[in-house]
Design a protein around this motif. Sequence first.
Motif, short mmCIF file in Angstrom:
data_model
loop_
_atom_site.label_atom_id
_atom_site.label_comp_id
_atom_site.label_asym_id
_atom_site.label_seq_id
_atom_site.Cartn_x
_atom_site.Cartn_y
_atom_site.Cartn_z
N PHE A 255 0.96 -1.35 -0.04
CA PHE A 255 -0.13 0.09 -0.04
C PHE A 255 0.78 1.08 0.17
O PHE A 255 1.93 1.41 0.75
CB PHE A 255 -0.88 0.12 1.24
N GLN A 256 0.81 2.28 -0.84
CA GLN A 256 1.23 3.57 -1.05
C GLN A 256 0.80 4.23 0.30
O GLN A 256 -0.16 3.98 0.86
CB GLN A 256 0.99 4.23 -2.23
N ASN A 257 1.74 5.28 0.60
CA ASN A 257 1.33 6.22 1.57
C ASN A 257 1.34 7.80 1.14
O ASN A 257 1.61 8.43 1.90
CB ASN A 257 2.36 6.05 2.74
N ARG A 258 0.52 7.84 -0.01
CA ARG A 258 0.35 9.10 -0.52
C ARG A 258 -0.34 10.42 0.45
O ARG A 258 -0.61 11.35 0.17
CB ARG A 258 -0.51 8.86 -1.81
N GLY A 259 -1.08 9.71 1.12
CA GLY A 259 -1.96 10.54 2.16
C GLY A 259 -0.87 11.10 3.12
O GLY A 259 -1.27 12.33 3.72
N ALA A 260 0.39 11.06 3.10
CA ALA A 260 1.17 11.74 4.05
C ALA A 260 1.32 13.10 3.25
O ALA A 260 2.07 14.16 3.80
CB ALA A 260 2.63 11.02 3.94
N GLY A 261 1.01 13.24 2.11
CA GLY A 261 1.04 14.43 1.41
C GLY A 261 -0.10 15.35 1.67
O GLY A 261 -0.02 16.82 1.39
N LYS B 283 -10.55 12.57 -1.40
CA LYS B 283 -9.68 13.49 -1.66
C LYS B 283 -8.46 13.33 -2.17
O LYS B 283 -7.98 12.27 -1.42
CB LYS B 283 -9.68 14.81 -0.60
N ARG B 284 -7.90 13.94 -3.22
CA ARG B 284 -6.44 13.44 -3.62
C ARG B 284 -5.65 14.41 -3.25
O ARG B 284 -5.82 15.68 -3.02
CB ARG B 284 -6.49 13.72 -5.18
N PRO B 285 -4.41 14.00 -2.51
CA PRO B 285 -3.36 14.68 -1.77
C PRO B 285 -2.54 15.34 -2.74
O PRO B 285 -2.48 14.92 -4.07
CB PRO B 285 -2.57 13.59 -0.83
N MET B 286 -1.81 16.30 -2.32
CA MET B 286 -0.61 17.27 -3.23
C MET B 286 0.25 15.77 -3.61
O MET B 286 0.63 15.19 -2.59
CB MET B 286 -0.14 18.05 -2.55
N HIS B 287 0.56 15.62 -4.71
CA HIS B 287 1.51 14.59 -5.36
C HIS B 287 2.98 15.29 -5.58
O HIS B 287 2.71 16.31 -6.25
CB HIS B 287 0.90 13.97 -6.55
N THR B 288 3.99 14.56 -5.29
CA THR B 288 5.21 14.90 -5.75
C THR B 288 5.77 14.53 -7.18
O THR B 288 6.48 14.93 -7.78
CB THR B 288 6.24 14.52 -4.66
N ILE B 289 4.91 13.37 -7.65
CA ILE B 289 5.48 12.83 -8.95
C ILE B 289 5.04 13.71 -10.14
O ILE B 289 3.62 13.94 -9.98
CB ILE B 289 5.29 11.29 -8.99
#
Length: 524
Positions: free
Chosen positions: A384-390, A405-411
Amino acid sequence: MRDLHLPGRSAVYARNGLCATSHPIAAQVAIEVLKSGGNAVDAAIAGALVLGIAEPQMTGIGGDCFVLLKPAGTEEIIALNGSGRSPRGLHAADLRARGLTAMPVQSVEAVTLPGAIDAFCRLNADYGLKSLAEVLAPAIRYAEEGIPVAPRVAFDWAEDLPCLRGAARDFYTLDGKAPAVGQVFRAPGQAEVLRRVARQGRAGFYEGEVAEDMIASLRALGGTHTLDDLAATACDYTVPVSGTYRGIDLVEHPPNGQGATAILLLNILRHFDLAAMDPLGSQRAHIEAEATKLAYDARNRFIADPDHTTRLDHMLSPDTAAKLAALIDPGRAMPAAAPLTEAIHRDTVYITVVDRDRMAVSLIYSIFWGFGSGLASSKFGINFQNRGAGFSLVEGHPNEAGPAKRPMHTIIPGMIRQNGRVLMPFGVMGGAYQPCGHARLVTNLVDYGLDLQEAMDAPRCFSGPDGMEVERGYSDKVRAELAELGHAVVIPKTPLGGSQAIRIDGDILVGASDPRKDGCALGY
């Protein structure tokens, strides 16, 4: 041309098709797909899924992706947002009530729903030539047979091992240890998942036994995720954003990715005569660092879920860049423009493919931190990814954690366009470094005239939360000069990111791949 007396690598030249990515086997798979009648979309998906087996600490089917696509026969660039959303049960107020002031990083609360598989299925259906089963076949084979662990992968795996918990330790260790270079990693559970996707399409992943495995595992860990949350996961076609720098257009994926940050950064740098500075000197590094601080402060204020992003036009405005550039003191480093508000890490894979018809794909695919959340599903071993940390936990912030909701992504995948023609799909891995990496690659090419491989090989620096990270490729003299300017200079433990690109020069394709990774460019 590089000095052939010195270690290095040449760019790769080909006519019919080319792939550049961070692992040789994935690049080879992409070329095999092209040679067997597939197009760049087919090849990019096939290669990306193999990367999830070759570099499982970086990416996998539990993650997200973003894509920029130039179809054959046109210069139009299409963006596809393959990032998942938070569960409907996620509320920032609940986390603040627990005393949290920032999102927990490698935790079930940080797990967002995986969006990449939906995006791959959609992209294949809309633009691919081969069947989904044909495209998934290489990843299924390698998941079953295994891939020997490459040197950079082994280094990262050992670093990231402590985060693995529960089922993830069973699926992503060899007898509880990180695999050594050359040991074979297999993922038979993922092979079975991909077989179901090959037969059933997205339903094989977002419904049925695979979905039940993911959701039951997350709920057992304390998550609020539901089967309805997973089933609702869907990618979106969007319109790219772009900015002009000295005769070229930098094209980026729009929010919730941070691509607009790279455009703002170049808009700021445009106010300085970089070409007159030593490309490996302290003056260029200093100006870039100061511009980065200002551009990233804007990112942290404005970029969020597309439905919540505020003042994007302001962020991309030349007037905004001019005002920010005026704040830079060429003789002194400023303190951080503002504390960074989101978790930072550097684990991502990137793949770019151009085919004989000049369809071009720029695809970035990630689980965020090393092994994402450090958690996996109990039956199939989906990491599982941890994109919610964004997300931010600041009340009222555009990027505040919230339901669905979509978090801010770095990629961020990128493309360069010149005179209306797509010139180069490219990407720079490295978490928060990516916008700075995009700007540096552009300025290496445009201001200093470096060839594509030289532009990637050149040493990097980055003013981030850990100080002014300056790779060992810089001289001690430059590091001392940066310290005198007020920068907190450190040598990063790992190199800054990685990159791949393909330049389209009419009948000739030129590919390059970053030596900071295990990969290569291959063509035919």
